[in-house]
Design a protein around this motif. Structure first.
Motif, PDB file in Angstrom:
ATOM      1  N   GLY A 132       0.722  -1.152  -0.071  1.00  0.00           N
ATOM      2  CA  GLY A 132      -0.029  -0.072  -0.096  1.00  0.00           C
ATOM      3  C   GLY A 132       0.966   1.101  -0.134  1.00  0.00           C
ATOM      4  O   GLY A 132       1.840   1.426  -0.864  1.00  0.00           O
TER       5      GLY A 132
ATOM      6  N   SER B 214       1.393   5.334   2.085  1.00  0.00           N
ATOM      7  CA  SER B 214       1.370   6.084   3.243  1.00  0.00           C
ATOM      8  C   SER B 214       1.410   7.663   3.018  1.00  0.00           C
ATOM      9  O   SER B 214       2.261   8.015   1.855  1.00  0.00           O
ATOM     10  CB  SER B 214       2.248   6.018   4.413  1.00  0.00           C
ATOM     11  OG  SER B 214       3.579   6.150   4.072  1.00  0.00           O
TER      12      SER B 214
ATOM     13  N   ILE C 140      -1.083   8.908   7.663  1.00  0.00           N
ATOM     14  CA  ILE C 140      -1.932   7.931   7.457  1.00  0.00           C
ATOM     15  C   ILE C 140      -1.336   6.741   6.636  1.00  0.00           C
ATOM     16  O   ILE C 140      -0.602   7.257   5.659  1.00  0.00           O
ATOM     17  CB  ILE C 140      -3.139   8.434   6.752  1.00  0.00           C
ATOM     18  CG1 ILE C 140      -3.916   9.506   7.476  1.00  0.00           C
ATOM     19  CG2 ILE C 140      -4.011   7.286   6.037  1.00  0.00           C
ATOM     20  CD1 ILE C 140      -5.135   9.747   6.824  1.00  0.00           C
ATOM     21  N   SER C 141      -1.350   5.589   7.065  1.00  0.00           N
ATOM     22  CA  SER C 141      -0.693   4.465   6.437  1.00  0.00           C
ATOM     23  C   SER C 141      -1.753   3.206   6.185  1.00  0.00           C
ATOM     24  O   SER C 141      -2.820   3.216   6.708  1.00  0.00           O
ATOM     25  CB  SER C 141       0.339   4.070   7.253  1.00  0.00           C
ATOM     26  OG  SER C 141       0.105   3.552   8.281  1.00  0.00           O
ATOM     27  N   ASP C 142      -1.268   2.203   5.272  1.00  0.00           N
ATOM     28  CA  ASP C 142      -2.145   1.164   4.749  1.00  0.00           C
ATOM     29  C   ASP C 142      -1.894   0.045   5.556  1.00  0.00           C
ATOM     30  O   ASP C 142      -2.276  -0.951   5.168  1.00  0.00           O
ATOM     31  CB  ASP C 142      -2.192   1.175   3.467  1.00  0.00           C
ATOM     32  CG  ASP C 142      -2.677   2.081   2.600  1.00  0.00           C
ATOM     33  OD1 ASP C 142      -3.515   2.699   2.950  1.00  0.00           O
ATOM     34  OD2 ASP C 142      -2.357   2.212   1.380  1.00  0.00           O
ATOM     35  N   SER C 143      -1.000  -0.049   6.587  1.00  0.00           N
ATOM     36  CA  SER C 143      -0.613  -1.408   7.213  1.00  0.00           C
ATOM     37  C   SER C 143      -1.332  -1.525   8.489  1.00  0.00           C
ATOM     38  O   SER C 143      -1.025  -2.318   9.372  1.00  0.00           O
ATOM     39  CB  SER C 143       0.985  -1.243   7.505  1.00  0.00           C
ATOM     40  OG  SER C 143       1.328  -0.287   8.260  1.00  0.00           O
TER      41      SER C 143
ATOM     42  N   ASP D  23       0.448  -0.531  12.086  1.00  0.00           N
ATOM     43  CA  ASP D  23       1.769   0.188  11.811  1.00  0.00           C
ATOM     44  C   ASP D  23       2.893  -0.446  12.258  1.00  0.00           C
ATOM     45  O   ASP D  23       3.813  -0.024  13.408  1.00  0.00           O
ATOM     46  CB  ASP D  23       1.571   1.571  12.286  1.00  0.00           C
ATOM     47  CG  ASP D  23       2.531   2.542  11.412  1.00  0.00           C
ATOM     48  OD1 ASP D  23       2.719   2.596  10.305  1.00  0.00           O
ATOM     49  OD2 ASP D  23       3.385   3.068  12.229  1.00  0.00           O
TER      50      ASP D  23
ATOM     51  N   HIS E 221      -9.117  -2.687   2.956  1.00  0.00           N
ATOM     52  CA  HIS E 221      -9.291  -1.175   3.348  1.00  0.00           C
ATOM     53  C   HIS E 221      -9.455  -0.963   4.714  1.00  0.00           C
ATOM     54  O   HIS E 221      -9.408   0.225   5.177  1.00  0.00           O
ATOM     55  CB  HIS E 221     -10.488  -1.033   2.554  1.00  0.00           C
ATOM     56  CG  HIS E 221     -11.795  -1.582   3.019  1.00  0.00           C
ATOM     57  ND1 HIS E 221     -12.176  -3.097   2.627  1.00  0.00           N
ATOM     58  CD2 HIS E 221     -12.660  -1.306   3.906  1.00  0.00           C
ATOM     59  CE1 HIS E 221     -13.194  -3.437   3.190  1.00  0.00           C
ATOM     60  NE2 HIS E 221     -13.772  -2.467   3.962  1.00  0.00           N
TER      61      HIS E 221
ATOM     62  N   ASN F  25      -7.364  -1.898   6.856  1.00  0.00           N
ATOM     63  CA  ASN F  25      -6.072  -1.559   7.433  1.00  0.00           C
ATOM     64  C   ASN F  25      -5.813   0.060   7.526  1.00  0.00           C
ATOM     65  O   ASN F  25      -4.810   0.327   8.342  1.00  0.00           O
ATOM     66  CB  ASN F  25      -5.168  -2.371   6.714  1.00  0.00           C
ATOM     67  CG  ASN F  25      -4.752  -3.716   6.981  1.00  0.00           C
ATOM     68  OD1 ASN F  25      -4.691  -4.151   8.079  1.00  0.00           O
ATOM     69  ND2 ASN F  25      -5.230  -4.385   5.854  1.00  0.00           N
ATOM     70  N   ARG F  26      -6.362   0.736   6.726  1.00  0.00           N
ATOM     71  CA  ARG F  26      -5.854   2.199   6.430  1.00  0.00           C
ATOM     72  C   ARG F  26      -6.293   2.967   7.841  1.00  0.00           C
ATOM     73  O   ARG F  26      -7.380   2.949   8.043  1.00  0.00           O
ATOM     74  CB  ARG F  26      -6.692   2.924   5.395  1.00  0.00           C
ATOM     75  CG  ARG F  26      -5.989   4.143   4.872  1.00  0.00           C
ATOM     76  CD  ARG F  26      -6.809   4.711   3.560  1.00  0.00           C
ATOM     77  NE  ARG F  26      -6.130   5.831   3.351  1.00  0.00           N
ATOM     78  CZ  ARG F  26      -5.105   6.271   2.723  1.00  0.00           C
ATOM     79  NH1 ARG F  26      -4.267   5.413   2.505  1.00  0.00           N
ATOM     80  NH2 ARG F  26      -4.709   7.657   2.554  1.00  0.00           N
ATOM     81  N   SER F  27      -5.245   3.562   8.416  1.00  0.00           N
ATOM     82  CA  SER F  27      -5.521   4.160   9.511  1.00  0.00           C
ATOM     83  C   SER F  27      -4.452   5.187   9.849  1.00  0.00           C
ATOM     84  O   SER F  27      -3.593   5.398   9.016  1.00  0.00           O
ATOM     85  CB  SER F  27      -5.513   3.212  10.944  1.00  0.00           C
ATOM     86  OG  SER F  27      -4.207   2.707  11.015  1.00  0.00           O
TER      87      SER F  27
ATOM     88  N   SER G   2      -1.303   6.506  11.352  1.00  0.00           N
ATOM     89  CA  SER G   2       0.020   5.878  11.550  1.00  0.00           C
ATOM     90  C   SER G   2       0.410   5.754  13.171  1.00  0.00           C
ATOM     91  O   SER G   2       0.098   6.714  13.860  1.00  0.00           O
ATOM     92  CB  SER G   2       1.266   6.634  10.767  1.00  0.00           C
ATOM     93  OG  SER G   2       1.185   6.518   9.362  1.00  0.00           O
TER      94      SER G   2
END
Length: 857
Positions: free
Chosen positions: A605, A607, A636-639, A642, A657, A659-661, A663
C-alpha cells in the motif's frame, strides 16, 4: 517517574552515570600535517523497574470460582467446541493440572503490589539492576599535500558491554527490566575512512572517499548453557546440542506477562561489514554550479541468530502459546465455524488452557548454517545543476539513478518459495540462477527540483519537489529463509481446540539435502518469498515555505511539508484464512496442506504525511537566543497497526481497506522551545559589575533549556480473535458508543478512556472499531542546563556544566491496555474488573542530573 505507581517507600530506583573524556589535536608539521584524537568513556548503573501481570494464588491452583466466566472442559463435547460441560465449581481439578506447567507455576512470583493481591493484571512490581559500559576512540589526520590537493584519513573504535536482568531471575527468566536485549551484551564497532579533494582548476573540483565499518554485536540471554526445556521441564524437542539452543523456552499465556526467555531470537552473534565508495565532481561555469558523481555501497551480514523474519519467532528452544479457545464453549455452530461463543475473559480462559497443558500453537526453529551470510550491493549516479537565474532567483534541479541488484549469500544465491509449486528454489544450486530469476528494475530515476526566490531583502520564498527510491533491503527479510533456518509452527485446527499437548513436546526437524536446488517444503515450516518481477516503491516529497526577517533580530518561517510513499514495501501473507476459516481455510492448505506462515515481500500500500511547520528564531545576540518550532501534522498508512516491519494487520484481501488508519507513530502537535540566556550579573553586565567577590562568583554564567510538548500517540482497541477464527488477521473490538470519552485516568482502576464504549466480539466478523482511533496521553519535557567558563590563563579554559534532563520529573505515561476481551463483566452486564483494559500502568524517564568539567588548553 519510573515508579510512579508505587508507594514512596517502595521506590527503589537508582541511577548512576559516569562519563569522562579527553581530546588532543594540533599540527604535526606546520601548515601541512594535522591530527586530532579523542577518548571518551561512559558507565551507567541503574535499577530498572517494571509492572507485570502474574496469576493470583487461587488462579494458579485452578480455582476460577470468583469469576463469572465459565471454564469449560475441552475433553467434553464435540470437536467443533459445542456441547462442552463446565468444570465442577469452575475449578480445574488438581489431577488435571499438567505436571510440566506445575513446575513453571512453582517459579512464578506472587502479586506484590499493595491492594492488587486479588487482581490478575498489573499486580507485580519487579526491580532489577542493569548496567552498561563503553568507551570510544576517534582520530583523524589531515595532510595538505599541495596547495590544490588534500588527503584525510580517520579511524574510530567503539567498544561496549551491558547486562540487563529479567524480572523473575534465573528461576524463570521472564520479561526484561530496563532497556536493551535481556542478558549479557558485548561488541564493538570499527570505522575507517580515507578521502581526498583535488582542485583541478579554480572552477573544477574533484572529491572522493572510501569508508569501511565493521559492526560486531553479541547477546546471550539468561539461562544459556543449560538445557532447561529438556532437563528441568522435561519437554521433548526443545533444546539442542548447540550453545544458542540452550536456555529457557518461551510460554505465552494471553493476558499475562510471559514466562521463560524474553526474546526467542536470542542469543545472536553478528559481524556486519559495510563498504562505501563515493566520487564527486563540481564544475562552476558562469551562473551554473554543476555537480555529478556516483555512490557504490556494499553491505555484508554474518550472523548466528535463530530468528525467522516473519511473525512471532519460535526460537531455537521452542515457543508455546496458550489462547482462550479450548476452555470456551461454542454456543451456536455454523457451516463456516462457530457463529457465537460463550462469554469469555481472554486472560482467565487462557490461563485455564495453560493449566491443562494445551498450547494453541507451538514450534521452534533449527538453524542449519551458522554463521549465515548476506551480500548486498547498491549503485547510484547523479547530476545536479544549481542555476543562479537572476540575483533574486536560484533554481536547483537534477536527477539520480539507482540500481538495487538481487542480494545473495557469500557462496550462492538466496532462497525463494514458489507458491505455484510449493517448492523452495535455492539460488546458485543446480540450474537455479544465483539471482533466482528475480527481475530488478534498471529504470529507477529520482528527479528533484528546488527554487529559492528573494522577494525583497527581508523575505524569501522556497519550494521543492523530489522523488527518492525506497532503499528497503531484501537481505533482512530473506536472511533466514528455509532451509537456512527451518521455522516449524504447529497451529491448532481451529481456535477452539489445542494444537497438541505440552508433554508431547516439539517434533524433530530434519534438514533437507539441497540436491538440484529445488527442494520440498514441509507444510508446517514458515517461508518467505519475493515476486519474480520485483517492484520497488518510491517516496515523493514536496514543500513550500516562506521566511521573513522580523524586528529585534527574529526570523520567522512557515511552510507546508508533505511526503507520499508509493508501493511501500512490506509483507503480504499468502496463507491467509477467511473469517471463520480457521486452519482449513488457509489459502495454501487446500492445495498443499500448508498451515505455516508464508509471506511475500512486496508493496502493501502506501502512506502520506502532511504538515504545517512554523519556526521563530533569534540567533544569539545581546546575551540571549530563542527558538520556537511548532508542527501540526497527520500521517496515514495502509498497514493497520503500523508494525515496524510493515505487516498488514488484516491479511484478507477483501478487507484490506480496513487496514488504512492513522500511523502508529503520528503525533498531531509538536512544540519545542529552546533558549540560551546569559545571566545579567558580573563584569560588563547590568548588575554586580564591580563588587569584588560577588562579581567573581556570578560572572559568566549561562542557562540553556529545551521544552518539548507533544500530543499522544494513537492506539487500537482490540479483542480476542477466537470467534474471528481467521489466522494472520487481528481482531478489532466493537465500538458501541458513537463518541469515546477520554477520562484521563492513570493507574490501576482509573480508566484513561470510557471502557463501556467498547465490547468484545463473539461472532465470526471483524469488530466495528477502527485501528488507531484513540490517542494516549501527551508528553511534557523540560531539559535545563547551567554553564560557566573559567579562564585559568590565556591558554587554559575550564568549563563547568550542570544539566538536568526532565527537570520537572514529569512522567511520560505509556498508552493504556487496549484488549477489551480482558474485561470481567458482572451478571448485569456492568464492568466488574477492568483487568488492565483502559488502564495506564507504565511510565518512563525519571529526572536525571549530570555534572561535568571540561578543560581546554
Amino acid at each position: 517517574a519510573r515508579n510512579f505507581f508505587l508507594p514512596p517507600d517502595e521506590d527503589k530506583s537508582k541511577y548512576i552515570h559516569n562519563q569522562w573524556g579527553a581530546t588532543l589535536g594540533g599540527p604535526i608539521k606546520r601548515d601541512k600535517l594535522f591530527f586530532f584524537a579523542s577518548y571518551e568513556g561512559r558507565s551507567e548503573r541503574e535499577n530498572g523497574t517494571r509492572i507485570l501481570s502474574v496469576p493470583t494464588a487461587a488462579v494458579r491452583q485452578g480455582d476460577f470460582s470468583a469469576f463469572d466466566t465459565i471454564i469449560y472442559d475441552p475433553l467434553t463435547g464435540n470437536p467443533d467446541g459445542t456441547g462442552r460441560t463446565p468444570f465442577p465449581g469452575n475449578r480445574v481439578p488438581a489431577d488435571r493440572i499438567d505436571p510440566i506447567v506445575q513446575k513453571i507455576i512453582d517459579r512464578i512470583p506472587f502479586p506484590n503490589l499493595p491492594g492488587m493481591e486479588a487482581s490478575e493484571s498489573n499486580n507485580f512490581f519487579a526491580s532489577k539492576p542493569f548496567s552498561s559500559d563503553r568507551w570510544t576512540i576517534d582520530s583523524k589526520i589531515d595532510w595538505v599535500v599541495t596547495d590544490n590537493f588534500n588527503l584525510f584519513g580517520s579511524y574510530s573504535i567503539f567498544d561496549f558491554g551491558a547486562e540487563h536482568l529479567t524480572a523473575y531471575g534465573e528461576q524463570l527468566d521472564g520479561p526484561r527490566v530496563g532497556g536493551g536485549n535481556a542478558g549479557d551484551a558485548w561488541g564493538n564497532n570499527t570505522k575507517i575512512s580515507i578521502g581526498a579533494n583535488y582542485i583541478v582548476t579554480p572552477t573544477f573540483l574533484i572529491d572522493g572517499n572510501f569508508g569501511f565499518v565493521r559492526q560486531s554485536t553479541n547477546v546471550e540471554q539468561p539461562g544459556i548453557g543449560e538445557n532447561i526445556g529438556l532437563d528441568l521441564l522435561g519437554i521433548p524437542g526443545t533444546n539442542g546440542p548447540e550453545r544458542f539452543q540452550s536456555g529457557w523456552p518461551r510460554f505465552d499465556v494471553s493476558g499475562y506477562s510471559h514466562y521463560g526467555t524474553e526474546e526467542p531470537w536470542t542469543p545472536y552473534y553478528r559481524d556486519d561489514d559495510q563498504f562505501a565508495y563515493r566520487a564527486n565532481f563540481t564544475w562552476t561555469r558562469r551562473s551554473h554550479e554543476i555537480r555529478w558523481g556516483m555512490d557504490i555501497n556494499a553491505e555484508q551480514m554474518n550472523h548466528t541468530q535463530p530468528e525467522f523474519q516473519g511473525g512471532a519467532s519460535m526460537g531455537a528452544r521452542g515457543r508455546f502459546t496458550f489462547g482462550p479457545g479450548p476452555t470456551q464453549l461454542c454456543e451456536v455452530a455454523g457451516p463456516s465455524g462457530c457463529e457465537r461463543l460463550s462469554p469469555s475473559v481472554n486472560q482467565v480462559n487462557s490461563f485455564a488452557t495453560f493449566l491443562l497443558g494445551l498450547p494453541t500453537q507451538f514450534g521452534k526453529n533449527l538453524l542449519t548454517l551458522f554463521p549465515y551470510t548476506t551480500r548486498t550491493w547498491r549503485y547510484s549516479v547523479y547530476i545536479r545543476d544549481r542555476w543562479q537565474v537572476t540575483p533574486r532567483l536560484t533554481l536547483s534541479y537534477g536527477t539520480r539513478w539507482e540500481y538495487f541488484p538481487m542480494p545473495t549469500r557469500a557462496d550462492r544465491g538466496f532462497e525463494r518459495y514458489d507458491p505455484e509449486t510449493n517448492m523452495m528454489l535455492i539460488g546458485g544450486v543446480g540450474d537455479i540462477p544465483r539471482d533466482l530469476g528475480v527481475r530488478m528494475s534498471k529504470k529507477l530515476f529520482a528527479p528533484r527540483l528546488g527554487l529559492a526566490y528573494r522577494i525583497n531583502d527581508e523575505t524569501v520564498f522556497r519550494a521543492g519537489y523530489g522523488i527518492s527510491i525506497d532503499p528497503y533491503s531484501l537481505a533482512r527479510p530473506l536472511r533466514t529463509n528455509h532451509p537456512i533456518l527451518i521455522e516449524l509452527v504447529v497451529p491448532s485446527e481451529h481456535s477452539l481446540v489445542p494444537a497438541g499437548q505440552l508433554a508431547g513436546g516439539i517434533p524433530p526437524i530434519t534438514p533437507p539435502d539441497l540436491g538440484n536446488g529445488i527442494i520440498e517444503v514441509p507444510e508446517n515450516v514458515s517461508t518467505q518469498t519475493v515476486p519474480l518481477d520485483f517492484q520497488r516503491g518510491y517516496i515523493q516529497s514536496w514543500n513550500v515555505t516562506l521566511q521573513r526577517e522580523l524586528k529585534w533580530g527574529f526570523v520567522g518561517e512557515a511552510g507546508y511539508v508533505a511526503t507520499r510513499q508509493v508501493r511501500q514495501l512490506g509483507y503480504h501473507q499468502l496463507n491467509w484464512s477467511p473469517v471463520g476459516g480457521g486452519n482449513a481455510g488457509r489459502q495454501l492448505f487446500a492445495r498443499f496442506g500448508r498451515t505455516a506462515n508464508t509471506r511475500m515481500v512486496a508493496p502493501v500500500g502506501g502512506s502520506n504525511y502532511h504538515s504545517l511547520q512554523a519556526q521563530l528564531q533569534r540567533r544569539f545576540a545581546d546575551g540571549y537566543s530563542l527558538g520556537v518550532a511548532y508542527t501540526l501534522s497527520k500521517s496515514i498508512s495502509d498497514s493497520g497497526l503500523d508494525a515496524s516491519d510493515a505487516s498488514l494487520a488484516i491479511n484478507i484481501p477483501e478487507y484490506y481497506h480496513l487496514n488504512r488508519s492513522v500511523s502508529g507513530f503520528d503525533r498531531r502537535h509538536r512544540l519545542f522551545i529552546t533558549n540560551i540566556l546569559e545571566l545579567p550579573f558580573g563584569r560588563g553586565k547590568r548588575w554586580l559589575a564591580d563588587q569584588g567577590f560577588l562579581t567573581q562568583l556570578l560572572s559568566g554564567w549561562q542557562v540553556n533549556s529545551i521544552v518539548g510538548i507533544l500530543s499522544g500517540r494513537p492506539f487500537s482497541v482490540t479483542a480476542s480473535g477466537t470467534s474471528l477464527n481467521a489466522p494472520f488477521s487481528t481482531q478489532r473490538a466493537d465500538q458501541v458508543k458513537e463518541k469515546v470519552e477520554i477520562l484521563g485516568g492513570v493507574g490501576p482502576g482509573q480508566p484513561y478512556f470510557d471502557p463501556t464504549a467498547f465490547a468484545p466480539v463473539d461472532e465470526p466478523r471483524f469488530g466495528t472499531a477502527g485501528f488507531n482511533i484513540l490517542r494516549g496521553p501527551g508528553q511534557f519535557n523540560w531539559d535545563f542546563g547551567l554553564f560557566r567558563q573559567f579562564r585559568l590563563s590565556e591558554e587554559v579554559n575550564l568549563e563547568f556544566r550542570a544539566e538536568a534532563f526532565n527537570f520537572t520529573n514529569t512522567p511520560k505515561f505509556g498508552n493504556p491496555g487496549a484488549n477489551v476481551s480482558n474485561v470481567r463483566y458482572a451478571p448485569d452486564g456492568s464492568i466488574d474488573d477492568l483487568n488492565g483494559f483502559g488502564e495506564i500502568t507504565s511510565a518512563t524517564e525519571e529526572r536525571e542530573f549530570r555534572f561535568g568539567l571540561r578543560i581546554a588548553f
